[in-house]
Design a protein around this motif. Structure first.
Motif, mmCIF file in Angstrom:
data_model
loop_
_atom_site.group_PDB
_atom_site.id
_atom_site.type_symbol
_atom_site.label_atom_id
_atom_site.label_comp_id
_atom_site.label_asym_id
_atom_site.label_seq_id
_atom_site.Cartn_x
_atom_site.Cartn_y
_atom_site.Cartn_z
ATOM 1 N N THR A 1 0.826 -1.199 0.000
ATOM 2 C CA THR A 1 0.000 0.000 0.000
ATOM 3 C C THR A 1 0.861 1.249 0.000
ATOM 4 O O THR A 1 1.743 1.411 0.851
ATOM 5 N N ALA A 2 0.629 2.120 -0.972
ATOM 6 C CA ALA A 2 1.435 3.331 -1.125
ATOM 7 C C ALA A 2 0.904 4.149 -2.296
ATOM 8 O O ALA A 2 0.053 3.674 -3.055
ATOM 9 N N VAL A 3 1.419 5.343 -2.432
ATOM 10 C CA VAL A 3 1.239 6.110 -3.663
ATOM 11 C C VAL A 3 2.374 5.717 -4.593
ATOM 12 O O VAL A 3 3.548 5.786 -4.199
ATOM 13 N N TYR A 4 2.028 5.309 -5.796
ATOM 14 C CA TYR A 4 3.023 4.860 -6.763
ATOM 15 C C TYR A 4 3.259 5.977 -7.783
ATOM 16 O O TYR A 4 2.310 6.530 -8.352
ATOM 17 N N TYR A 5 4.539 6.275 -7.997
ATOM 18 C CA TYR A 5 4.940 7.353 -8.894
ATOM 19 C C TYR A 5 5.719 6.799 -10.074
ATOM 20 O O TYR A 5 6.642 6.000 -9.905
ATOM 21 N N CYS A 6 5.363 7.279 -11.252
ATOM 22 C CA CYS A 6 6.131 6.999 -12.459
ATOM 23 C C CYS A 6 7.202 8.067 -12.599
ATOM 24 O O CYS A 6 6.969 9.245 -12.266
ATOM 25 N N THR A 7 8.361 7.677 -13.106
ATOM 26 C CA THR A 7 9.452 8.622 -13.226
ATOM 27 C C THR A 7 10.287 8.322 -14.465
ATOM 28 O O THR A 7 10.281 7.194 -14.967
ATOM 29 N N ALA A 8 10.983 9.339 -14.947
ATOM 30 C CA ALA A 8 11.833 9.204 -16.134
ATOM 31 C C ALA A 8 13.190 9.834 -15.877
ATOM 32 O O ALA A 8 13.296 10.857 -15.187
ATOM 33 N N LYS A 9 14.200 9.204 -16.445
ATOM 34 C CA LYS A 9 15.577 9.659 -16.258
ATOM 35 C C LYS A 9 16.175 10.066 -17.595
ATOM 36 O O LYS A 9 16.102 9.286 -18.556
ATOM 37 N N SER A 10 16.731 11.256 -17.664
ATOM 38 C CA SER A 10 17.360 11.712 -18.898
ATOM 39 C C SER A 10 18.863 11.912 -18.733
ATOM 40 O O SER A 10 19.599 11.842 -19.726
ATOM 41 N N ARG A 11 19.313 12.147 -17.498
ATOM 42 C CA ARG A 11 20.740 12.347 -17.273
ATOM 43 C C ARG A 11 21.404 10.993 -17.078
ATOM 44 O O ARG A 11 20.931 10.159 -16.319
ATOM 45 N N TYR A 12 22.533 10.799 -17.758
ATOM 46 C CA TYR A 12 23.286 9.565 -17.588
ATOM 47 C C TYR A 12 24.124 9.647 -16.315
ATOM 48 O O TYR A 12 24.544 10.715 -15.882
ATOM 49 N N GLY A 13 24.343 8.480 -15.739
ATOM 50 C CA GLY A 13 25.125 8.426 -14.522
ATOM 51 C C GLY A 13 24.235 8.451 -13.293
ATOM 52 O O GLY A 13 23.086 8.852 -13.356
ATOM 53 N N GLY A 14 24.781 8.032 -12.193
ATOM 54 C CA GLY A 14 24.045 8.011 -10.944
ATOM 55 C C GLY A 14 23.274 6.718 -10.762
ATOM 56 O O GLY A 14 22.961 6.024 -11.726
ATOM 57 N N SER A 15 22.948 6.438 -9.533
ATOM 58 C CA SER A 15 22.243 5.197 -9.202
ATOM 59 C C SER A 15 20.823 5.203 -9.749
ATOM 60 O O SER A 15 20.134 6.221 -9.720
ATOM 61 N N TRP A 16 20.379 4.059 -10.213
ATOM 62 C CA TRP A 16 19.023 3.922 -10.721
ATOM 63 C C TRP A 16 17.982 3.849 -9.619
ATOM 64 O O TRP A 16 16.796 3.925 -9.891
ATOM 65 N N ILE A 17 18.395 3.675 -8.364
ATOM 66 C CA ILE A 17 17.440 3.516 -7.287
ATOM 67 C C ILE A 17 17.331 4.762 -6.421
ATOM 68 O O ILE A 17 16.668 4.735 -5.390
ATOM 69 N N THR A 18 17.937 5.828 -6.852
ATOM 70 C CA THR A 18 17.945 7.064 -6.064
ATOM 71 C C THR A 18 16.986 8.084 -6.649
ATOM 72 O O THR A 18 17.074 8.422 -7.830
#
Length: 125
Positions: free
Chosen positions: A91-108
């Motif tokens: 149970t939670a609010v689920y958010y969709c997200t998009a990444k355009s910058r390369y680099g950095g952790s995918w889970i942050t």
């Protein structure tokens, strides 16, 4: 800019299933990774799953692995999250997200560039 609109949330009993959709519009060609995060009241937003637009490679949080499946339809610029064997702790609010910058952790959270408004998922016991 990229706009993300989620749909498909709702109320379901434990053990049930839901499918979330995220329709992307705008400069979607500038993004290479799509993901889902979730947030419970009083808690930080946490990573759920991610998928590459081009390769379709996926990555999941341990808490949902084997129960949730992320997929994409490039022609429709839409990403899905199929959620099976749902538990009350999902149970939670689920958010969709998009990444355009390369680099950095995918889970942050901070490494993602665009966010939808969120959709509520409630799992009753």
């Amino acid at each position: 800019q990229v706009q993300l609109v989620e749909s498909g949330g709702g109320l379901v009993q434990a053990g049930g299933s839901l499918r979330l959709s995220c329709a992307a519009s705008g400069r979607t060609f500038s993004t290479y990774l799509m993901g889902w995060f979730r947030q419970c009241p009083g808690k930080e937003r946490e990573f759920v799953a991610t998928i590459s637009w081009s390769s379709g490679n996926t990555y999941y949080a341990d808490s949902v692995k084997g129960r949730f499946t992320i997929s994409r339809d490039n022609a429709k610029n839409t990403v899905y999250l199929q959620m099976n064997s749902l538990k009350p702790e999902d149970t939670a609010v689920y958010y969709c997200t998009a990444k355009s910058r390369y680099g950095g952790s995918w889970i942050t959270v901070a490494n993602y560039d665009y966010w939808g408004q969120g959709t509520q998922v409630t799992v009753s016991s």
